[in-house]
Design a protein around this motif. Sequence first.
Motif, mmCIF file in Angstrom:
data_model
loop_
_atom_site.group_PDB
_atom_site.id
_atom_site.type_symbol
_atom_site.label_atom_id
_atom_site.label_comp_id
_atom_site.label_asym_id
_atom_site.label_seq_id
_atom_site.Cartn_x
_atom_site.Cartn_y
_atom_site.Cartn_z
ATOM 1 N N GLN A 9 0.848 -1.184 0.000
ATOM 2 C CA GLN A 9 0.000 0.000 0.000
ATOM 3 C C GLN A 9 0.882 1.231 0.000
ATOM 4 O OE1 GLN A 9 -3.111 0.580 -0.271
ATOM 5 N NE2 GLN A 9 -3.685 2.432 0.822
ATOM 6 N N SER A 10 0.799 2.045 -1.069
ATOM 7 C CA SER A 10 1.573 3.281 -1.160
ATOM 8 C C SER A 10 3.048 3.038 -0.863
ATOM 9 C CB SER A 10 1.005 4.326 -0.182
ATOM 10 O OG SER A 10 -0.342 4.596 -0.454
ATOM 11 N N SER A 35 8.454 0.836 5.313
ATOM 12 C CA SER A 35 7.958 2.120 4.803
ATOM 13 C C SER A 35 8.959 2.697 3.813
ATOM 14 C CB SER A 35 7.755 3.111 5.956
ATOM 15 O OG SER A 35 8.997 3.646 6.373
ATOM 16 N N ARG A 134 -4.593 -2.815 6.525
ATOM 17 C CA ARG A 134 -4.233 -1.474 6.099
ATOM 18 C C ARG A 134 -5.371 -0.544 6.488
ATOM 19 N NH1 ARG A 134 -4.344 -2.129 -0.486
ATOM 20 N NH2 ARG A 134 -6.573 -2.532 -0.751
ATOM 21 N N ARG A 137 -3.580 5.284 4.689
ATOM 22 C CA ARG A 137 -2.239 5.224 4.108
ATOM 23 C C ARG A 137 -1.293 4.397 4.977
ATOM 24 N NH1 ARG A 137 0.357 10.103 3.776
ATOM 25 N NH2 ARG A 137 1.454 9.510 1.861
ATOM 26 N N ARG A 138 -1.804 3.768 6.041
ATOM 27 C CA ARG A 138 -0.977 2.967 6.933
ATOM 28 C C ARG A 138 -1.212 1.479 6.675
ATOM 29 N NH1 ARG A 138 -2.891 7.138 10.635
ATOM 30 N NH2 ARG A 138 -4.465 5.731 11.497
ATOM 31 N N ASP A 167 3.248 4.259 8.837
ATOM 32 C CA ASP A 167 2.745 5.164 7.815
ATOM 33 C C ASP A 167 3.886 5.494 6.846
ATOM 34 O OD1 ASP A 167 4.298 7.265 8.874
ATOM 35 O OD2 ASP A 167 2.641 8.058 10.059
ATOM 36 N N PRO A 168 3.597 6.135 5.731
ATOM 37 C CA PRO A 168 4.650 6.388 4.736
ATOM 38 C C PRO A 168 5.823 7.212 5.261
ATOM 39 C CG PRO A 168 2.494 6.655 3.736
ATOM 40 C CD PRO A 168 2.262 6.491 5.209
#
Length: 362
Positions: A9-10, A35, A134, A137-138, A167-168
């Motif tokens: 994810q991201s 991350s 998820r 964005r985490r 998180d990112p």
Amino acid sequence: MPKDTVVSQSKLTVCQEGAATLPDGRPVTRWTISSPEGVTAEVLDLGARLQALHAPDRHGRRANVVLGCEGVEDLLGEAAYLGATVGRYANRIADGLLPLDGTTHRLATQPDGHTLHGGPDGFATRLWDGVPVREGRRAGVRLRVHSPAGDQGFPGALTAEMTYLLDPAGALWIGYRATTDAPTVVNLANHAYFNLAGEGSGTVLDHLLRVEAPEYLPVDGELIPIGPIARVADTPFDLREAAVIGERVAFADPQIRRAGAGFDHNWVLGGNGFRRVAVLSHPGSGRRVECLTTEPGLQVYTGNHFDGSLTGRSGRPYHAYAGIALETQHFPDSPNRSEYPSTVLLPGEEFHSMTVYCFSAE
């Protein structure tokens, strides 16, 4: 064993792999959460444990900044609390006596006669059920454990859930929830030990610590709170401005001596709601971690009693001050202290708590 990527994810990834096998044959799973900022967390379902956390220094060089052991024998024994989720009741309950609704429940105790971190067979040695998750964005892993009524002497059947999310930006979010079918008490906390110079690299005596708290709980010789809350002003416990840990634990103060020449105390945090409560930094590497929480207390333990008998994943032994624990939680012995924030959980209610560790380098 090969890793299986189960969430992406991201640019955040969550992988799982077999890590070990318990004596009864059950497998232990490791979840690795990465991350894009270079922070990577490794979580074991044994004890819902943060086994490692890799973070970059001011030059971008990554190092594991959390103490941890590899062998199952250690994780079920002397190293049980390293990085683990402790409960049902984090910290101490004096004499193992829990008064609740007119009944005094006798809890399982450690050799010192008190109940610590939920008893000798607390959540730190349980195998939790984990699934990748998820949220926005985490991404990370959610773990759950069921504790039947009477477990370690506690009343009520309790279901506890905790979630690790990155998180990112590389912040680690730790969330807790719990429900019960009968009145009980609950106080969940993570027991990670940080060394921002790197796991196994030496002591944290050169680290700087700030705790945004005007008060703390003095303890007796068995580390049970004496009772009244005390002001930190004019004591070694005044960390409202960042101080060098080694200088503070060197004070000739009775409270420092009682904890074994260091901190093992609960700070009474200022403010309410979700807020920043502490900052730990290491000048040599530039690594810094900010701690934010919804909890009213922060137990700071400077690893005073590490004696070299534990060997970390680095292959180096842990001696005194090898790491520092910043345990966000309710107060120790609250069930026996009506003036402390209540830890009672009733049927139909939900316990919930959030703590975030934000990593950076400067």
